[in-house]
Design a protein around this motif. Structure first.
Motif, PDB file in Angstrom:
ATOM      1  N   ALA A 157       0.841  -1.202   0.000  1.00  0.00           N
ATOM      2  CA  ALA A 157       0.000   0.000   0.000  1.00  0.00           C
ATOM      3  C   ALA A 157       0.875   1.251   0.000  1.00  0.00           C
ATOM      4  O   ALA A 157       0.613   2.217  -0.723  1.00  0.00           O
ATOM      5  CB  ALA A 157      -0.917  -0.010   1.220  1.00  0.00           C
ATOM      6  N   ALA A 158       1.933   1.229   0.801  1.00  0.00           N
ATOM      7  CA  ALA A 158       2.839   2.388   0.862  1.00  0.00           C
ATOM      8  C   ALA A 158       3.584   2.553  -0.459  1.00  0.00           C
ATOM      9  O   ALA A 158       3.824   3.678  -0.908  1.00  0.00           O
ATOM     10  CB  ALA A 158       3.819   2.219   2.013  1.00  0.00           C
ATOM     11  N   ALA A 180       2.430   1.689  -3.439  1.00  0.00           N
ATOM     12  CA  ALA A 180       1.467   2.253  -4.399  1.00  0.00           C
ATOM     13  C   ALA A 180       1.342   3.751  -4.196  1.00  0.00           C
ATOM     14  O   ALA A 180       1.334   4.532  -5.157  1.00  0.00           O
ATOM     15  CB  ALA A 180       0.108   1.574  -4.239  1.00  0.00           C
ATOM     16  N   SER A 181       1.283   4.168  -2.938  1.00  0.00           N
ATOM     17  CA  SER A 181       1.161   5.599  -2.645  1.00  0.00           C
ATOM     18  C   SER A 181       2.420   6.339  -3.089  1.00  0.00           C
ATOM     19  O   SER A 181       2.349   7.412  -3.693  1.00  0.00           O
ATOM     20  CB  SER A 181       0.928   5.794  -1.141  1.00  0.00           C
ATOM     21  OG  SER A 181       0.743   7.152  -0.848  1.00  0.00           O
ATOM     22  N   LEU A 237       0.291   5.540  -7.579  1.00  0.00           N
ATOM     23  CA  LEU A 237      -0.629   4.628  -8.245  1.00  0.00           C
ATOM     24  C   LEU A 237      -1.944   4.614  -7.471  1.00  0.00           C
ATOM     25  O   LEU A 237      -1.968   4.918  -6.277  1.00  0.00           O
ATOM     26  CB  LEU A 237      -0.035   3.215  -8.268  1.00  0.00           C
ATOM     27  CG  LEU A 237       1.237   3.047  -9.100  1.00  0.00           C
ATOM     28  CD1 LEU A 237       1.852   1.677  -8.844  1.00  0.00           C
ATOM     29  CD2 LEU A 237       0.938   3.226 -10.577  1.00  0.00           C
ATOM     30  N   PRO A 276      -4.832   3.380  -5.108  1.00  0.00           N
ATOM     31  CA  PRO A 276      -4.707   2.458  -3.978  1.00  0.00           C
ATOM     32  C   PRO A 276      -5.104   1.036  -4.331  1.00  0.00           C
ATOM     33  O   PRO A 276      -4.586   0.078  -3.770  1.00  0.00           O
ATOM     34  CB  PRO A 276      -5.657   3.048  -2.931  1.00  0.00           C
ATOM     35  CG  PRO A 276      -5.875   4.441  -3.328  1.00  0.00           C
ATOM     36  CD  PRO A 276      -5.690   4.539  -4.808  1.00  0.00           C
ATOM     37  N   GLY A 277      -6.041   0.889  -5.275  1.00  0.00           N
ATOM     38  CA  GLY A 277      -6.460  -0.445  -5.686  1.00  0.00           C
ATOM     39  C   GLY A 277      -5.329  -1.255  -6.290  1.00  0.00           C
ATOM     40  O   GLY A 277      -5.429  -2.487  -6.415  1.00  0.00           O
ATOM     41  N   ALA A 316     -10.970   2.748  -2.745  1.00  0.00           N
ATOM     42  CA  ALA A 316     -10.026   3.409  -1.839  1.00  0.00           C
ATOM     43  C   ALA A 316      -9.517   4.688  -2.498  1.00  0.00           C
ATOM     44  O   ALA A 316      -9.351   4.741  -3.723  1.00  0.00           O
ATOM     45  CB  ALA A 316      -8.862   2.486  -1.509  1.00  0.00           C
ATOM     46  N   ASP A 336      -6.425   7.608  -2.149  1.00  0.00           N
ATOM     47  CA  ASP A 336      -5.147   7.945  -1.517  1.00  0.00           C
ATOM     48  C   ASP A 336      -5.153   9.448  -1.252  1.00  0.00           C
ATOM     49  O   ASP A 336      -5.154  10.254  -2.185  1.00  0.00           O
ATOM     50  CB  ASP A 336      -3.997   7.565  -2.473  1.00  0.00           C
ATOM     51  CG  ASP A 336      -2.627   7.823  -1.860  1.00  0.00           C
ATOM     52  OD1 ASP A 336      -2.556   8.457  -0.794  1.00  0.00           O
ATOM     53  OD2 ASP A 336      -1.626   7.385  -2.457  1.00  0.00           O
ATOM     54  N   HIS A 389      -2.892  11.333  -0.250  1.00  0.00           N
ATOM     55  CA  HIS A 389      -1.691  12.015  -0.746  1.00  0.00           C
ATOM     56  C   HIS A 389      -1.850  12.452  -2.192  1.00  0.00           C
ATOM     57  O   HIS A 389      -1.196  13.374  -2.643  1.00  0.00           O
ATOM     58  CB  HIS A 389      -0.471  11.085  -0.640  1.00  0.00           C
ATOM     59  CG  HIS A 389       0.068  10.998   0.746  1.00  0.00           C
ATOM     60  ND1 HIS A 389       1.032  10.091   1.122  1.00  0.00           N
ATOM     61  CD2 HIS A 389      -0.218  11.713   1.864  1.00  0.00           C
ATOM     62  CE1 HIS A 389       1.304  10.239   2.406  1.00  0.00           C
ATOM     63  NE2 HIS A 389       0.566  11.208   2.873  1.00  0.00           N
ATOM     64  N   HIS A 445      -0.945   4.558   7.575  1.00  0.00           N
ATOM     65  CA  HIS A 445       0.214   3.690   7.771  1.00  0.00           C
ATOM     66  C   HIS A 445       1.418   4.547   8.160  1.00  0.00           C
ATOM     67  O   HIS A 445       1.728   5.536   7.496  1.00  0.00           O
ATOM     68  CB  HIS A 445       0.566   2.946   6.472  1.00  0.00           C
ATOM     69  CG  HIS A 445      -0.519   2.017   6.004  1.00  0.00           C
ATOM     70  ND1 HIS A 445      -1.052   1.032   6.791  1.00  0.00           N
ATOM     71  CD2 HIS A 445      -1.160   1.921   4.810  1.00  0.00           C
ATOM     72  CE1 HIS A 445      -1.966   0.364   6.111  1.00  0.00           C
ATOM     73  NE2 HIS A 445      -2.070   0.897   4.899  1.00  0.00           N
ATOM     74  N   VAL A 461       3.447   7.154   6.026  1.00  0.00           N
ATOM     75  CA  VAL A 461       3.879   6.739   4.680  1.00  0.00           C
ATOM     76  C   VAL A 461       2.689   6.573   3.736  1.00  0.00           C
ATOM     77  O   VAL A 461       2.872   6.554   2.522  1.00  0.00           O
ATOM     78  CB  VAL A 461       4.707   5.433   4.704  1.00  0.00           C
ATOM     79  CG1 VAL A 461       6.041   5.648   5.391  1.00  0.00           C
ATOM     80  CG2 VAL A 461       3.957   4.287   5.367  1.00  0.00           C
ATOM     81  N   ALA A 462       1.499   6.450   4.271  1.00  0.00           N
ATOM     82  CA  ALA A 462       0.313   6.388   3.402  1.00  0.00           C
ATOM     83  C   ALA A 462      -0.918   6.722   4.235  1.00  0.00           C
ATOM     84  O   ALA A 462      -1.012   6.351   5.407  1.00  0.00           O
ATOM     85  CB  ALA A 462       0.176   5.005   2.784  1.00  0.00           C
ATOM     86  N   LEU A 519      -5.043   6.664   3.604  1.00  0.00           N
ATOM     87  CA  LEU A 519      -6.064   6.231   2.651  1.00  0.00           C
ATOM     88  C   LEU A 519      -7.458   6.367   3.242  1.00  0.00           C
ATOM     89  O   LEU A 519      -7.633   6.241   4.459  1.00  0.00           O
ATOM     90  CB  LEU A 519      -5.847   4.755   2.274  1.00  0.00           C
ATOM     91  CG  LEU A 519      -4.440   4.358   1.834  1.00  0.00           C
ATOM     92  CD1 LEU A 519      -4.299   2.841   1.843  1.00  0.00           C
ATOM     93  CD2 LEU A 519      -4.161   4.884   0.435  1.00  0.00           C
TER      94      LEU A 519
END
Lengths: 364, 141
Positions: free
Chosen positions: A27-28, A30-31, A35, A37-38, B41, B43, B45, B91, B99-100, B102
């Motif tokens: 997930a991190a 992708a972020s 990209l 999140p899926g 989902a 993101d 960011h 996260h 770092v993320a 969502l």
């Protein structure tokens, strides 16, 4: 490294990373790669199958700042895990072996993974006297050509490898050139910066690990995901630029209030990099946030742009006329000025006229 | 928490106009989850939000009935917002850096579901522990 698991998922597991940790890592990632999140699930599936790529890292005319940048993580991070996940078969600064043993490791990796390894290069290559920079008696030029011949792709890390960098600055005594000036038949990903942001280096490796291809590049060969927008457009001081509020010296009221550093030489409007969003030192800040203008270090010829503390030069007539037209079209004046600064840089250097606050007001 | 009482959104959207399309997108995503079971989902960011916009969005979404923490490669927090099925997942790495971040529209975030392969590993481990063996073999010496 031969005893290590040869798939990334197995390697992470052997490091005690749980399945949940692996999914979080995806997930991190992708972020980090911007990209959707899926895509985290897709990344997980790809990484489960991905073999650990062999990486050969060659350092030529460089200061080791790029390697320092990459290895300065104090705790496990996404970039640290990605870096741990590659099979780094040769890096003469980091590897334990030295001398003949080190060179044998490089030759063995090149032979074993011919056509499949990633070649990472930092530093520029001297075309003058080969004695300016050699490794084990081999000139940088010969070593680059030999290693590039068997590489799947090349990552030119740092402004020296990507554009020539400091060694290439006038008068360029070693006749330093970039990787792309020499190698023409391999895909080259330029990851410039002096040094580049660690996560940008590993982001490129992550993309290659996940997709097995190189990321989408801009006209200078840089990954668009990290170099797609300029520092100025993402700068938190941008509203002050648009209001025409500038620091005039490093200790005046404007500097203390965090106003725009354009007049103090900030190269943010012509510099494409991720510093303003990803930041440095584990996300603490970036140069502008620390009170200093951007040096433009991820752009070609940044050492020869006329002085770090000199405001970007721009012919006054061009700014006034074109920015006015942009307003008529409803565009933001600062943006127009930024684009102009970039596209007319050479012209500006010739005219060497500094943008004045009045010019900026004309466009606002 | 029961269904949220929606206040007048206009003051919020006047101050943070960037939130309007995002809230519409979230509403549609929740409808898709309810009607078709489709998960989504976002993101945070990647959204063009200032930090003030992001904070206003998070304040508006609030917290619901469920909160969870996962410790894997650093802490992750998962909060259901006051809109059931809409989760804020954050996260952090082992330096406690974000770092993320969502917004997940799902009945339950996948990170909370026990991975079946680890369930199997745990089953085997428990089985081994239950099998008769000397104390020395299981490390009690």
């Amino acid at each position: 490294m031969t005893d290590s698991p040869n798939r990334l998922a197995d390697l992470l597991k052997s490091h005690g990373v749980s399945r949940r940790g692996f999914l979080k890592f995806c997930a991190a990632t992708a972020s980090m790669l911007a990209l959707p999140p899926g895509m985290a699930g897709t990344i997980a599936k790809a990484l489960e199958r991905a073999p650990r790529p062999s990486v050969i890292w060659l350092s030529f005319q460089e200061c080791t700042g790029c390697t320092e940048s990459l290895t300065r993580s104090h705790a496990p991070t996404v970039e640290g895990l990605i870096f741990d996940s590659i099979s780094l078969d040769y890096h003469h600064t980091l590897q334990a072996a030295s001398g003949t043993a080190a060179e044998q490791a490089r030759e063995a990796a090149m032979q074993q993974h011919r056509g499949q390894y990633l070649l990472v290069v930092d530093g520029s290559i001297p075309l003058g006297n080969p004695g300016y920079s050699t490794i084990a008696g081999i000139s940088n030029l010969d070593m680059l050509k030999e290693a590039a011949a068997g590489a799947a792709a090349i990552v030119a890390v740092g402004s020296c490898a990507a554009f020539g960098g400091l060694p290439n600055a006038q008068p360029n005594p070693t006749q330093a050139v970039s990787v792309g000036d020499i190698i023409k038949d391999k895909p080259i990903i330029n990851v410039p910066g002096c040094p580049p942001i660690p996560v940008v280096i590993t982001g490129v490796l992550a993309h290659y690990l996940v997709f097995g291809t190189i990321p989408e590049l801009d006209s200078l060969g840089r990954p668009k995901v990290f170099y797609g927008t300029n520092i100025h457009d993402r700068c938190y001081r941008r509203p002050f630029y648009e209001r025409g509020w500038f620091a005039e010296t490093f200790d005046d009221e404007g500097a203390r209030k965090g106003w725009c550093l354009f007049k103090l030489g900030c190269k943010g409007p012509i510099t494409y990099n991720a510093c303003a969003t990803v930041k440095w030192n584990d996300g603490v800040s970036f140069p502008i946030e620390s009170g200093h203008g951007c040096l433009g270090c991820s752009e070609p010829k940044f050492w020869d742009l006329g002085g770090f503390y000199q405001a970007l030069s721009e012919p006054n007539r061009a700014i006034a006329g074109s920015a006015g037209a942009a307003i008529a079209a409803g565009a933001v004046a600062g943006l127009a000025a930024g684009y102009l600064n970039r596209s007319h840089r050479d012209d500006a250097k010739a005219h060497h006229a500094t943008v004045t606050i009045n010019d900026l007001h004309k466009g606002a | 928490m029961s269904a949220p009482v929606l206040a007048d959104l206009n003051p919020l959207l006047d101050q943070h106009p960037a939130l309007r399309p995002i809230l519409h997108e979230l509403q549609q995503a929740l409808a898709d989850l309810a009607d078709q079971g489709q998960e989504t989902a976002l993101d945070l960011h990647s959204l063009p939000l200032s930090s003030a916009d992001t904070q206003a969005l998070l304040d508006f979404l609030g917290t619901g009935e469920v909160s969870a923490k996962v410790h894997a490669l650093g802490p992750s927090t998962l909060h259901e917002t006051r809109f059931p099925g809409l989760w804020l997942v954050q996260h952090r790495n082992e330096n406690d850096q974000l770092v993320a971040r969502l917004l997940e529209i799902t009945s339950i975030p996948h990170l909370l579901i026990a991975p079946i392969e680890e369930v199997r590993d745990g089953t085997q481990q428990l089985l081994r522990m239950l099998q008769p063996q000397s104390h020395q073999e299981i490390g009690y010496d």
